[in-house]
Design a protein around this motif. Sequence first.
Motif, mmCIF file in Angstrom:
data_model
loop_
_atom_site.group_PDB
_atom_site.id
_atom_site.type_symbol
_atom_site.label_atom_id
_atom_site.label_comp_id
_atom_site.label_asym_id
_atom_site.label_seq_id
_atom_site.Cartn_x
_atom_site.Cartn_y
_atom_site.Cartn_z
ATOM 1 N N VAL A 64 -7.440 8.602 -4.087
ATOM 2 C CA VAL A 64 -6.503 8.183 -3.044
ATOM 3 C C VAL A 64 -7.084 8.555 -1.673
ATOM 4 C CG1 VAL A 64 -5.224 10.370 -3.248
ATOM 5 C CG2 VAL A 64 -4.090 8.379 -2.265
ATOM 6 N N LYS B 184 -5.424 9.618 4.198
ATOM 7 C CA LYS B 184 -4.210 9.284 4.953
ATOM 8 C C LYS B 184 -3.002 9.146 4.037
ATOM 9 C CE LYS B 184 -3.254 5.219 6.931
ATOM 10 N NZ LYS B 184 -3.161 4.102 7.915
ATOM 11 N N ASP B 185 -3.200 8.562 2.872
ATOM 12 C CA ASP B 185 -2.085 8.387 1.934
ATOM 13 C C ASP B 185 -1.552 9.737 1.458
ATOM 14 O OD1 ASP B 185 -2.609 5.750 2.279
ATOM 15 O OD2 ASP B 185 -2.916 5.268 0.169
ATOM 16 N N ASP C 62 2.790 4.160 10.088
ATOM 17 C CA ASP C 62 2.852 5.241 9.106
ATOM 18 C C ASP C 62 4.038 6.172 9.374
ATOM 19 O OD1 ASP C 62 0.495 4.462 7.754
ATOM 20 O OD2 ASP C 62 -0.747 5.530 9.210
ATOM 21 N N ALA D 234 2.230 10.860 2.103
ATOM 22 C CA ALA D 234 3.033 11.245 0.932
ATOM 23 C C ALA D 234 3.608 12.644 1.088
ATOM 24 C CB ALA D 234 2.188 11.164 -0.331
ATOM 25 N N ARG E 169 1.788 3.359 -3.386
ATOM 26 C CA ARG E 169 0.958 4.482 -3.821
ATOM 27 C C ARG E 169 1.444 5.789 -3.186
ATOM 28 N NH1 ARG E 169 -5.017 3.091 -2.898
ATOM 29 N NH2 ARG E 169 -4.332 3.144 -0.735
ATOM 30 N N VAL E 170 1.802 5.713 -1.927
ATOM 31 C CA VAL E 170 2.345 6.881 -1.226
ATOM 32 C C VAL E 170 3.638 7.342 -1.894
ATOM 33 C CG1 VAL E 170 3.447 7.602 0.928
ATOM 34 C CG2 VAL E 170 1.294 6.338 0.999
ATOM 35 N N VAL F 211 0.825 -1.211 0.000
ATOM 36 C CA VAL F 211 0.000 0.000 0.000
ATOM 37 C C VAL F 211 0.861 1.264 0.000
ATOM 38 C CG1 VAL F 211 -0.193 0.132 2.531
ATOM 39 C CG2 VAL F 211 -1.986 1.109 1.111
ATOM 40 N N TYR F 212 2.086 1.157 0.496
ATOM 41 C CA TYR F 212 2.956 2.338 0.545
ATOM 42 C C TYR F 212 3.578 2.676 -0.813
ATOM 43 C CZ TYR F 212 2.521 2.470 5.605
ATOM 44 O OH TYR F 212 2.019 2.586 6.881
#
Length: 506
Positions: free
Chosen positions: A396, A399-400, A432, A404, A360-361, A357-358
Amino acid sequence: MEKIAIIDIGSNSARLVLVNVLDGGYFVVFDELKETVRLGQDMDWDGFIKPQRIAQTIKTLTMFRRLCDANKVDKIFAYATAAVRRAKNQKSFLDEVAMTCGIKIKVLTPEEQAMLVYQGVINSMDIPKGLIMEMGGGSTNLIYYNRRNLIHFETLPFGAVTLTDLFKNDSSTPQERAKKIEDFIGEQLEKITWLDSVEPDTAFVGVGGSFRNLGRISRLIRKYPFNMTHNYELPVSEFETIYNTIKKLDLNSTVKIKGLSSSRADIFPSALAVMKAVLSKFTFEKITISGCGLREGAMFRYAVPGVNERPLSDVLGHSLYTQMKYHDLNIDHAEHVYNLSIQLFKQLKVLHKMPRVYVRVLKIAALMHDSGMRIKFYNHQLHSAYIILNSNLYGVPHKDIVVAAFVAAGHRKAENAREEIIKYKDMLTTEDVEAIKKLSVILRIAESFDRSQSGVVTGINCDVLGDSVIVKTECENGGDCALEVKDAMGAAAEFKAAYGKNLEIL
């Protein structure tokens, strides 16, 4: 660059949005205006738009036209929905607007309206299966899509304004009146047979001013630190609490609610009652509020004609490239830094153990890491973080975006941004915060590997040997990457702090 205007004339309000259409199928809003016109008010008596409502609307549209002319807008697209659609004096109203304001209004059919709302949502949210509820002043649209394809839609000829009018002479208490609206809408919903085919894992998406106000109230209650309407998620249990509180209030008390527009206070309880009626038919756990709807659907259709055939396949990617174009970034450099970041992320997975998932960040942070240059070079990493936080990125989770932003802020002098993270502590987990530290180092090294912005470093191989990580660079045609290696070694201390290993680069 072309400039267009979108005018949306609803039963409650009229809105103007001015848009820059960028090359390549991108667009950016640069101004907007909203006025409450209440075209649909008191129409239920005889089906005619009242003269004072017409006068207010023409005054508003004249103001809109002046702003369009001042900004040298190339094209104006004006749309009218429920109130004008069912008005017996529709033609005379349209003719008067055309003659007085020079604006030709297209009256949308229910199907055209549903399609524009659907296109606004589907091209701005990464939700493959959803039931959209668009709550307007004169109508309520229910739109069901699956696998990003529109399946069913239905327009109920009742909205927040018309329902408030319909029950305004009822002598019962506000709470009893709300229950009557719930029951009335519930009866209408029973006639929509396809609602029974909505699958259990479908998301519930709310569109329109009442949903935006609901989200604003929720964010104030929760002291939510991220001020973004689009993609805000509201638990249905919290909706119930807000509704149960507001439905008991008289108008004087409702006006005082923080986050609620004063021009919407009188119709808001009716809107909540309709939402309650729809939610009662399903077992949704949350409401996802969309800041995009009909107007954005019109923007996508004009600026990105391909969406008329099929929705965007990469909502976040399109949104990021819109920002990159708008901020005039070196896209080749940004893409190369992103590719190098992904190589490092994959090859260091044995150490960082971060879930996918990170990625995408990292994509957001890498592609927009230089956006702050448009403000100033010095401390541009902090400016980049601000831009990411305030770019209203599509597709998105909130939180992302926050994670980011802090990854981008940390790709140079990370300590400058750390104190700001505290503001978002309720949104972020310990995982995170740790990810921000590790991803910032990855981004810093990746950017260094393209320090000359020539793409000389084409590949990376990482070996973990004892207390060290040895990074071997692959250079294009045996080119000289001494500058890149030297710059990347400047991250050795941060790498050691994040990964507990010494950094060597060959």
